[in-house]
Scaffold this motif. Structure first.
Motif, PDB file in Angstrom:
ATOM      1  N   ALA A  67      -3.198   2.676   6.729  1.00 34.89           N
ATOM      2  CA  ALA A  67      -1.928   3.276   7.128  1.00 34.89           C
ATOM      3  C   ALA A  67      -1.732   4.566   6.333  1.00 34.89           C
ATOM      4  O   ALA A  67      -1.893   4.575   5.109  1.00 34.89           O
ATOM      5  CB  ALA A  67      -0.788   2.312   6.878  1.00 34.89           C
ATOM      6  N   SER A  68      -1.388   5.641   7.027  1.00 35.15           N
ATOM      7  CA  SER A  68      -1.241   6.943   6.372  1.00 35.15           C
ATOM      8  C   SER A  68       0.222   7.302   6.138  1.00 35.15           C
ATOM      9  O   SER A  68       0.639   7.479   4.995  1.00 35.15           O
ATOM     10  CB  SER A  68      -1.907   8.027   7.227  1.00 35.15           C
ATOM     11  N   HIS A  69       1.006   7.381   7.223  1.00 39.86           N
ATOM     12  CA  HIS A  69       2.400   7.777   7.056  1.00 39.86           C
ATOM     13  C   HIS A  69       3.233   7.297   8.250  1.00 39.86           C
ATOM     14  O   HIS A  69       2.697   6.934   9.301  1.00 39.86           O
ATOM     15  CB  HIS A  69       2.527   9.289   6.890  1.00 39.86           C
ATOM     16  N   PHE A  70       4.536   7.324   8.040  1.00 40.15           N
ATOM     17  CA  PHE A  70       5.475   6.923   9.084  1.00 40.15           C
ATOM     18  C   PHE A  70       6.025   8.144   9.809  1.00 40.15           C
ATOM     19  O   PHE A  70       6.104   9.245   9.259  1.00 40.15           O
ATOM     20  CB  PHE A  70       6.658   6.164   8.462  1.00 40.15           C
ATOM     21  N   THR A  71       6.392   7.903  11.060  1.00 36.38           N
ATOM     22  CA  THR A  71       7.306   8.800  11.769  1.00 36.38           C
ATOM     23  C   THR A  71       8.564   7.972  12.050  1.00 36.38           C
ATOM     24  O   THR A  71       8.696   6.840  11.566  1.00 36.38           O
ATOM     25  CB  THR A  71       6.706   9.311  13.081  1.00 36.38           C
ATOM     26  N   PRO A 104       0.836  -1.204   0.000  1.00 37.83           N
ATOM     27  CA  PRO A 104       0.000   0.000   0.000  1.00 37.83           C
ATOM     28  C   PRO A 104       0.868   1.250   0.000  1.00 37.83           C
ATOM     29  O   PRO A 104       2.043   1.215   0.411  1.00 37.83           O
ATOM     30  CB  PRO A 104      -0.788  -0.127   1.305  1.00 37.83           C
ATOM     31  N   VAL A 105       0.318   2.340  -0.479  1.00 40.30           N
ATOM     32  CA  VAL A 105       1.055   3.609  -0.491  1.00 40.30           C
ATOM     33  C   VAL A 105       1.001   4.217   0.904  1.00 40.30           C
ATOM     34  O   VAL A 105      -0.076   4.562   1.409  1.00 40.30           O
ATOM     35  CB  VAL A 105       0.465   4.580  -1.527  1.00 40.30           C
ATOM     36  N   VAL A 106       2.149   4.314   1.543  1.00 46.22           N
ATOM     37  CA  VAL A 106       2.270   4.904   2.877  1.00 46.22           C
ATOM     38  C   VAL A 106       3.347   5.985   2.803  1.00 46.22           C
ATOM     39  O   VAL A 106       4.478   5.724   2.380  1.00 46.22           O
ATOM     40  CB  VAL A 106       2.639   3.856   3.939  1.00 46.22           C
ATOM     41  N   ALA A 152       0.900  -7.695   5.076  1.00 48.36           N
ATOM     42  CA  ALA A 152       0.225  -8.903   4.594  1.00 48.36           C
ATOM     43  C   ALA A 152      -0.920  -8.436   3.700  1.00 48.36           C
ATOM     44  O   ALA A 152      -2.100  -8.648   3.984  1.00 48.36           O
ATOM     45  CB  ALA A 152      -0.279  -9.740   5.754  1.00 48.36           C
ATOM     46  N   THR A 153      -0.541  -7.771   2.630  1.00 52.10           N
ATOM     47  CA  THR A 153      -1.481  -7.018   1.796  1.00 52.10           C
ATOM     48  C   THR A 153      -1.614  -7.614   0.399  1.00 52.10           C
ATOM     49  O   THR A 153      -1.806  -6.883  -0.583  1.00 52.10           O
ATOM     50  CB  THR A 153      -1.044  -5.554   1.710  1.00 52.10           C
ATOM     51  N   SER A 154      -1.495  -8.922   0.297  1.00 54.91           N
ATOM     52  CA  SER A 154      -1.717  -9.667  -0.932  1.00 54.91           C
ATOM     53  C   SER A 154      -0.666  -9.334  -1.986  1.00 54.91           C
ATOM     54  O   SER A 154       0.424  -8.859  -1.669  1.00 54.91           O
ATOM     55  CB  SER A 154      -3.141  -9.428  -1.453  1.00 54.91           C
ATOM     56  N   TYR A 155      -1.045  -9.564  -3.238  1.00 53.38           N
ATOM     57  CA  TYR A 155      -0.095  -9.493  -4.342  1.00 53.38           C
ATOM     58  C   TYR A 155      -0.783  -8.856  -5.549  1.00 53.38           C
ATOM     59  O   TYR A 155      -2.003  -8.869  -5.670  1.00 53.38           O
ATOM     60  CB  TYR A 155       0.402 -10.896  -4.720  1.00 53.38           C
TER      61      TYR A 155
END
Length: 585
Positions: free
Chosen positions: A482-486, A312-314, A506-509
């Motif tokens: 999920a939005s973004h990391f710190t 996913p885009v995070v 665990a977001t598939s393929y």
């Protein structure tokens, strides 16, 4: 089934088959359709057209048969008295099932009918709720059985025979199969028995590495009869659910046992080209560092339904000081002892990984569930699969009967049992909702099994994670992305930041079809049908039938799917070779 029920089933099915045979002799599509219930289904595999179709109701069956009936040449419909194909009665569903044989213009066929009493008939007439009709072989080009094992009048050694056969295929393969996982191996084994010279290329060092690279606690969630290989069922003391490494070893011995021609450490190079005049591909193969050129007529992509890991885009991943990885690259929880771990996803892989992390004493484990998940116990799944693939029925016959009911109708029947499935899973579900997990019972309440055809995921068969959630050892965060990391956390779309040392996706393929664009080009792949999922008739899209581009095919799905549909694919390719089926241009 009692003796009386068996006799009644035989009488009812014999009477109906005689009526069905007479209807075909009349050459009237309406008369044939009248043998079905108004909501009955005809499932055709290569009998009336060179593809697979499912037609529901008199109008659609009649419309389908009107232009195809004459050329099919169906005749001599008779009860099939072979073991496991004889008439049977199911007292729970009140359905009579029976096998039958027939002849067509090109070869023998076999079928399976399921009969139900017509509630609208004053006399209680029995009619078909489903009829499967499938071509077995092309006359004169039948699937081969076992060889004698004696060659050249007992003057030639098997090692010489095998070497000559292998070298001939390597020089001029009729078919190139990309991928030596279970699907590629099943298809290659079928092609060998259909006398279709086939070369398989596998990018990994060893056959079975596609399983060895998965997480170490992975165990199949399908019983061994469902997950056995074509022509080679598992032995009696094989585990009911095969562990990862045992399965990899089994796959590795399979090519040698079945004399398949496989090049490991080999892959096709961009970009294979198809010549519409010669109807052959030009394919450059990197064979363990050496470039080899081959000219097959067909390419079968059997590199799995699922392609590259999907992330996913995070935002701001570079800020995170911890570890991020996809489930495809998770090799066990030991490195994460004492770590705060977030697992993004809530299906089978996510549940297995969460359970493994708890076992290896991660400091905390949090499962992120975006929408909802179908969760059922492994005991439930095992019981359901044993009904369809019982241990005392040969696997090919179980496959045949399993495919007699169109998936759409299976979903309706399962959907009618939704309340019973919820009730049966009360123990598994106890505490999950309180922990925040959102549950469903599949699309239209049909449970987990149709999801593998519609989404190839979205469910988990529980082997212990549900108890860990109830006990609070696995936390659940639901309904967010999920939005973004710190530096030390993952922030979600609701604004909450969870401290983390490790994030596992665990977001598939992605679809293997899209991943093949880099090899074949957009121009080629854009001509092919969408891969996987169900079409309007409830048939699998894009695989085991013409893809839309000449000479390019997809083979996908689980063990049972590739076992059964490999015959259809072999017959289609053989029909093109014999001029019975015009190749797409």
């Amino acid at each position: 089934m009692t003796t009386m029920q068996q006799a009644q089933a035989h009488s009812l099915s014999s009477s109906w088959l005689a009526q069905f045979d007479a209807a075909f002799r009349s050459s009237d599509p309406n008369t044939i359709a009248a043998c079905f219930l108004p909501t009955g289904w005809l499932r055709d595999i290569l009998v009336f057209t060179w593809t697979n179709r499912s037609l529901e109701g008199h109008a659609k069956i009649t419309s389908y048969l009107t232009p195809t009936l004459a050329n099919a040449g169906v005749r001599d419909i008779k009860p099939d008295e072979r073991a496991f194909r004889r008439a049977e009665y199911n007292p729970q569903t009140r359905i009579v099932g029976a096998g039958f044989t027939f002849e067509t213009a090109v070869g023998p066929g076999e079928g399976w009918v399921q009969l139900m009493a017509d509630a609208a008939s004053a006399s209680g007439e029995w009619r078909a709720i489903t009829v499967l009709m499938t071509l077995v072989d092309i006359r004169g080009h039948e699937e081969q059985g076992p060889e004698s094992g004696v060659y050249g009048g007992h003057t030639l050694a098997w090692s010489d025979i095998a070497r000559e056969r292998r070298e001939k295929i390597e020089r001029d393969p009729h078919v190139l199969i990309i991928g030596a996982g279970q699907t590629g191996l099943n298809v290659a084994a079928r092609f060998k028995q259909m006398n279709i010279p086939t070369l398989v290329v596998e990018k990994n060092d060893r056959v079975g590495d596609n399983w060895r690279e998965r997480y170490p606690t992975l165990t199949l969630h399908s019983v061994k009869t469902h997950s056995s290989m074509l022509y080679q069922p598992f032995h009696e003391n094989w585990p009911i659910f095969a562990p990862r490494d045992k399965l990899a070893q089994w796959l590795e011995q399979y090519p040698e046992t079945h004399d398949l021609v496989i090049w490991t450490r080999s892959r096709p190079l961009p970009t294979p080209s198809f010549n519409p005049t010669t109807k052959r591909w030009t394919v450059f193969i990197d064979r363990d560092g050496t470039q080899v050129t081959i000219y097959p007529k067909h390419i079968v992509i059997a590199a799995g339904t699922l392609g590259a890991p999907h992330y996913p885009v995070v935002r701001d991943p570079q800020l995170f000081r911890g570890v991020t990885l996809h489930a495809a690259h998770y090799h066990g929880g030991a490195p994460f002892t004492g770590k705060r771990v977030i697992v993004v996803g809530a299906a089978n892989s996510a549940a297995d990984i969460c359970q493994d992390l708890v076992f290896h004493h991660a400091k905390s484990v949090t499962m992120i569930q975006r929408s909802s998940t179908c969760v059922v116990s492994s005991a439930f799944a095992q019981a359901q699969m044993w009904k369809i693939w019982p241990g005392d029925v040969p696997v090919p016959i179980a496959d045949f009967k399993a495919n007699a009911t169109p998936i759409t109708l299976q979903k309706r029947w399962l959907g009618a049992m939704e309340a019973q499935m919820w009730e049966a899973e009360k123990k598994t579900h106890r505490g999950l909702r309180e922990a925040g997990l959102k549950l469903n019972m599949g699309v239209d309440g049909s449970g987990p099994f149709p999801l593998q055809f519609e989404r190839f995921g979205g469910f988990w068969l529980d082997v212990g994670c549900a108890a860990l959630i109830r006990e609070g050892k696995v936390k659940v965060k639901q309904g967010v992305e999920a939005s973004h990391f710190t530096e030390d956390s993952l922030v979600f779309t609701d604004g909450e930041a969870l401290p983390a040392d490790v994030v596992i996706y665990a977001t598939s393929y992605d679809s293997i079809r899209d991943n093949m664009r880099a090899l074949f080009s957009d121009a080629v792949i854009d001509r092919t049908d969408v891969l996987w999922g169900l079409d309007a008739e409830g048939e699998l899209r894009g695989c085991y039938r013409e893809s839309g581009h000449p000479g390019l095919w997809f083979a996908a799905g689980n063990f049972a799917v590739s076992r059964f549909y490999s015959k259809q694919l072999a017959l289609e390719i053989k029909a093109i070779e014999l001029g019975l089926l015009a190749q797409a241009s």
